[in-house]
Design a protein around this motif. Structure first.
Motif, mmCIF file in Angstrom:
data_model
loop_
_atom_site.group_PDB
_atom_site.id
_atom_site.type_symbol
_atom_site.label_atom_id
_atom_site.label_comp_id
_atom_site.label_asym_id
_atom_site.label_seq_id
_atom_site.Cartn_x
_atom_site.Cartn_y
_atom_site.Cartn_z
ATOM 1 N N LEU A 118 0.836 -1.209 0.000
ATOM 2 C CA LEU A 118 0.000 0.000 0.000
ATOM 3 C C LEU A 118 0.869 1.255 0.000
ATOM 4 O O LEU A 118 0.632 2.193 -0.763
ATOM 5 C CB LEU A 118 -0.929 -0.010 1.219
ATOM 6 C CG LEU A 118 -1.815 1.242 1.379
ATOM 7 C CD1 LEU A 118 -2.804 1.360 0.234
ATOM 8 C CD2 LEU A 118 -2.559 1.219 2.706
ATOM 9 N N LEU A 119 1.893 1.264 0.828
ATOM 10 C CA LEU A 119 2.725 2.462 0.924
ATOM 11 C C LEU A 119 3.546 2.683 -0.345
ATOM 12 O O LEU A 119 3.735 3.811 -0.783
ATOM 13 C CB LEU A 119 3.636 2.399 2.155
ATOM 14 C CG LEU A 119 2.894 2.403 3.500
ATOM 15 C CD1 LEU A 119 3.869 2.537 4.650
ATOM 16 C CD2 LEU A 119 1.851 3.511 3.570
ATOM 17 N N LEU A 120 4.001 1.588 -0.936
ATOM 18 C CA LEU A 120 4.747 1.738 -2.200
ATOM 19 C C LEU A 120 3.846 2.324 -3.276
ATOM 20 O O LEU A 120 4.245 3.204 -4.032
ATOM 21 C CB LEU A 120 5.287 0.382 -2.672
ATOM 22 C CG LEU A 120 6.587 -0.085 -2.031
ATOM 23 C CD1 LEU A 120 6.900 -1.505 -2.462
ATOM 24 C CD2 LEU A 120 7.753 0.829 -2.402
ATOM 25 N N ALA A 121 2.610 1.817 -3.328
ATOM 26 C CA ALA A 121 1.684 2.295 -4.360
ATOM 27 C C ALA A 121 1.232 3.719 -4.053
ATOM 28 O O ALA A 121 1.157 4.560 -4.941
ATOM 29 C CB ALA A 121 0.475 1.372 -4.450
ATOM 30 N N ARG A 122 0.973 3.981 -2.778
ATOM 31 C CA ARG A 122 0.389 5.262 -2.427
ATOM 32 C C ARG A 122 1.417 6.380 -2.344
ATOM 33 O O ARG A 122 1.282 7.410 -2.973
ATOM 34 C CB ARG A 122 -0.340 5.152 -1.073
ATOM 35 C CG ARG A 122 -0.906 6.475 -0.594
ATOM 36 C CD ARG A 122 -1.906 6.985 -1.609
ATOM 37 N NE ARG A 122 -2.322 8.362 -1.438
ATOM 38 C CZ ARG A 122 -1.910 9.366 -2.191
ATOM 39 N NH1 ARG A 122 -1.007 9.176 -3.135
ATOM 40 N NH2 ARG A 122 -2.389 10.578 -2.017
ATOM 41 N N LEU A 123 2.451 6.157 -1.532
ATOM 42 C CA LEU A 123 3.383 7.257 -1.262
ATOM 43 C C LEU A 123 4.404 7.408 -2.376
ATOM 44 O O LEU A 123 4.863 8.490 -2.658
ATOM 45 C CB LEU A 123 4.109 7.035 0.062
ATOM 46 C CG LEU A 123 3.245 7.080 1.311
ATOM 47 C CD1 LEU A 123 4.112 6.884 2.532
ATOM 48 C CD2 LEU A 123 2.488 8.396 1.407
ATOM 49 N N ASP A 124 4.771 6.294 -2.980
ATOM 50 C CA ASP A 124 5.860 6.371 -3.937
ATOM 51 C C ASP A 124 5.402 6.136 -5.369
ATOM 52 O O ASP A 124 6.217 6.092 -6.273
ATOM 53 C CB ASP A 124 6.952 5.392 -3.526
ATOM 54 C CG ASP A 124 7.400 5.671 -2.103
ATOM 55 O OD1 ASP A 124 7.909 6.770 -1.872
ATOM 56 O OD2 ASP A 124 7.178 4.828 -1.233
ATOM 57 N N ASN A 125 4.094 5.977 -5.541
ATOM 58 C CA ASN A 125 3.530 5.826 -6.876
ATOM 59 C C ASN A 125 4.246 4.776 -7.716
ATOM 60 O O ASN A 125 4.460 4.968 -8.904
ATOM 61 C CB ASN A 125 3.554 7.154 -7.623
ATOM 62 C CG ASN A 125 2.781 8.218 -6.885
ATOM 63 O OD1 ASN A 125 1.582 8.096 -6.692
ATOM 64 N ND2 ASN A 125 3.480 9.236 -6.436
ATOM 65 N N VAL A 126 4.641 3.692 -7.082
ATOM 66 C CA VAL A 126 5.292 2.625 -7.842
ATOM 67 C C VAL A 126 4.209 1.851 -8.589
ATOM 68 O O VAL A 126 3.142 1.562 -8.044
ATOM 69 C CB VAL A 126 6.067 1.675 -6.906
ATOM 70 C CG1 VAL A 126 6.790 0.609 -7.712
ATOM 71 C CG2 VAL A 126 7.063 2.463 -6.069
ATOM 72 N N TRP B 61 -7.755 7.595 -0.006
ATOM 73 C CA TRP B 61 -6.430 7.517 -0.640
ATOM 74 C C TRP B 61 -5.576 8.719 -0.229
ATOM 75 O O TRP B 61 -4.397 8.588 0.099
ATOM 76 C CB TRP B 61 -6.625 7.459 -2.147
ATOM 77 C CG TRP B 61 -5.456 6.996 -2.956
ATOM 78 C CD1 TRP B 61 -4.805 7.712 -3.913
ATOM 79 C CD2 TRP B 61 -4.823 5.704 -2.941
ATOM 80 N NE1 TRP B 61 -3.806 6.959 -4.469
ATOM 81 C CE2 TRP B 61 -3.797 5.731 -3.898
ATOM 82 C CE3 TRP B 61 -5.028 4.547 -2.191
ATOM 83 C CZ2 TRP B 61 -2.975 4.633 -4.142
ATOM 84 C CZ3 TRP B 61 -4.199 3.453 -2.434
ATOM 85 C CH2 TRP B 61 -3.199 3.508 -3.395
ATOM 86 N N GLU B 111 11.254 2.756 -6.381
ATOM 87 C CA GLU B 111 10.454 3.955 -6.584
ATOM 88 C C GLU B 111 11.140 4.950 -7.515
ATOM 89 O O GLU B 111 10.655 6.032 -7.745
ATOM 90 C CB GLU B 111 10.147 4.623 -5.245
ATOM 91 C CG GLU B 111 11.287 5.377 -4.610
ATOM 92 C CD GLU B 111 12.295 4.454 -3.957
ATOM 93 O OE1 GLU B 111 12.175 3.230 -4.091
ATOM 94 O OE2 GLU B 111 13.218 4.962 -3.332
ATOM 95 N N ALA B 114 9.301 6.392 -10.191
ATOM 96 C CA ALA B 114 8.021 6.973 -9.790
ATOM 97 C C ALA B 114 8.115 8.477 -9.677
ATOM 98 O O ALA B 114 9.164 9.040 -9.430
ATOM 99 C CB ALA B 114 7.614 6.398 -8.453
ATOM 100 N N ASP B 115 6.991 9.091 -9.851
ATOM 101 C CA ASP B 115 6.924 10.523 -9.622
ATOM 102 C C ASP B 115 6.888 10.742 -8.116
ATOM 103 O O ASP B 115 6.468 9.882 -7.367
ATOM 104 C CB ASP B 115 5.675 11.073 -10.267
ATOM 105 C CG ASP B 115 5.678 10.796 -11.756
ATOM 106 O OD1 ASP B 115 4.607 10.729 -12.332
ATOM 107 O OD2 ASP B 115 6.771 10.627 -12.295
#
Lengths: 173, 318
Positions: A118-126, B61, B111, B114-115
């Protein structure tokens, strides 16, 4: 040219539906084709107007497909995410912000892997694909983990809200 | 939460809520296309309930980002980072490294493509492999260089302070609000609010191309551009502009309404000013970002304003 197009419209539509697999798409493509013909001032001498027009419709379909398949950019995604914000009351937004401590607790309850994803997807937009690679799982699994995490958080917050509002006045929707 | 709705059965609500979360997950997956966006729009238009569910999912989110904001950590030694990230050839090819690892668990290079985004009140420093460093201020979105952007950074919104060094092979380029900003050996600040950008040069010089015009900005100068026009170059209070990097906000003879507007960028919730005369008062103030609510106490003590604190960080000043 317009006349040929109008005369062949039904035939084109059927052929396109067969090629594109959808009547709605075929109609849309024909509409766009019609607009393109209307923009052409002088088509010159065309030997086989019907074939010419059908080729044109196929080009429109290809352009459409290319446009549809373009990946959204980060700023577009951010804009889309907030298009429906008007559907919420400002108080609801303020209220949700006041519940960060509760949300923090809900995040702590996630399994380590779920939380990390979740944090990778959310905070780091991976991208999901990259997360999947990192954890040696399928992108489908990443998606599932994210949905579970979201469901857990929203359920936790909802339970609290329901308790708080159970005796208060109600708003209609 | 409107479980009181007499028409919609609860299980249907649950389904819509789940679908909204599925859309959000697809949208942020990295594979969402224009066609997906169109389908999502149609889904939201099905009913008010759908639109609301999607907004709720996004609210969650947003708040997950705020709730999981990590405390700022010391910037690591660059050599360590290069060694750690050296494993990823792809990352090296892209030419930048994020100095602060995103997670305690996975302090890795995933990351890197990633942006970057900072939450309200968050600041973050990143280092580029070229030797440049970038500080991201509150509520900032920054796209990293990739092939499609021809190696240029893109400031989507917010504010960054950039330090480049002489050793760069090519100028560092950053796009903001449709303008291109280039620098070789300079310290500068870029702020982007919607279609307007403001560039302030602290040291060295910065070249700006916007809408067919070019200008070079030197030390201590500032320029803004918007709506196809470059505004005149003005002298800037560089110390005040860049104070945020040191965790400070500095205002000199600034109308209180502007001070509050600026503070609202850093603070969850919202300070609402309901007293116009008070808003015009010019104030001289230095705030520490970690204690930004000092402003509220200050307004109360110094100007005798009435303060009403509401849930969610909403403060009414009257």
């Amino acid at each position: 040219m317009m006349k040929v197009f109008e005369a062949s419209y039904q035939r084109f539509r059927e052929r396109l539906r067969w090629r594109l697999g959808s009547d709605a798409l075929a109609t849309e493509v024909l509409h766009e084709t019609w607009l393109r013909i209307a923009r052409i001032d002088d088509v010159g001498l065309v030997q086989q107007p019907e074939a010419y027009l059908f080729r044109m419709a196929l080009n429109v379909a290809a352009d459409q497909r290319e446009k549809d398949n373009r990946k959204l950019t980060a700023s577009e995604i951010e804009a889309i995410r907030h298009t429906m914000d008007g559907a919420l009351d400002p108080e609801r937004i303020a209220e949700a912000r006041a519940e960060l401590a509760m949300l923090r607790a809900a995040l702590e309850e996630l399994t380590p892997r779920r939380k990390a994803i979740l944090l990778l997807a959310r905070l780091d937009n991976v991208k999901h694909e990259e997360i999947a690679e990192r954890f040696g799982i399928s992108p489908r699994m990443v998606e599932k983990e994210l949905l579970n995490a979201l469901r857990h958080c929203s359920n936790r917050l909802e339970r609290k809200l329901n308790r708080r509002f159970s005796s208060g006045p109600r708003k209609g929707s | 939460m409107r479980e009181d709705d007499p028409i919609t059965p609860p299980d249907m609500r649950a389904t819509i809520k789940q679908e909204a979360q599925q859309w959000l997950v697809l949208l942020t997956s990295g594979r969402a296309t224009v066609a997906d966006a169109a389908a999502l729009k149609r889904w939201c238009e099905r009913s008010e309930l759908h639109a609301e569910a999607f907004a709720e999912a996004n609210l969650l989110w947003d708040n997950i980002a705020s709730a999981s904001r990590r405390p700022r950590r010391a910037v690591l030694n660059r050599r360590t980072i290069l060694a750690a990230a050296g494993a990823s050839a792809a990352a090296a090819a892209l030419g930048y490294f994020v100095v602060e690892p995103p997670l305690d668990l996975w302090p890795s290079a995933s990351e890197l493509r990633a942006d970057l985004r900072t939450a309200i009140g968050e600041r973050r420093r990143i280092a580029l492999q070229s030797g440049a460093s970038i500080d991201l201020n509150t509520r900032t979105s920054l796209n990293m260089p990739h092939e499609a952007s021809e190696g240029s950074l893109e400031l989507v919104s917010g504010e960054v302070a950039i330090v480049t060094s002489k050793s760069l092979d090519a100028p560092l380029t950053i796009m903001a609000a449709g303008g291109r900003i280039r620098a070789v050996d300079a310290h500068f600040n870029v702020r982007c609010e919607g279609v307007r950008a403001t560039v302030t040069c602290e040291r060295g010089s910065v070249a700006i191309d916007y809408s067919g015009n070019s200008v070079t900005l030197y030390e201590g100068r500032q320029i803004a551009y918007a709506q196809g026009a470059l505004e005149p170059v003005v002298a800037a209070d560089v110390g005040a502009v860049l104070a945020w990097r040191e965790g400070q906000l500095v205002f000199r003879q600034t109308p209180l309404s502007e001070v509050i507007g600026e503070v609202n960028r850093y603070r969850p919730g919202h300070i609402m000013l309901m007293n116009e005369a008070l808003g015009r008062r010019r104030v001289e103030v230095r705030l520490t970002l970690d204690r930004i609510d000092d402003l509220i106490a200050l307004i109360q003590d110094v100007y005798g304003a009435r303060i009403t604190q509401l849930p969610g960080g909403v403060v009414v000043v009257s």
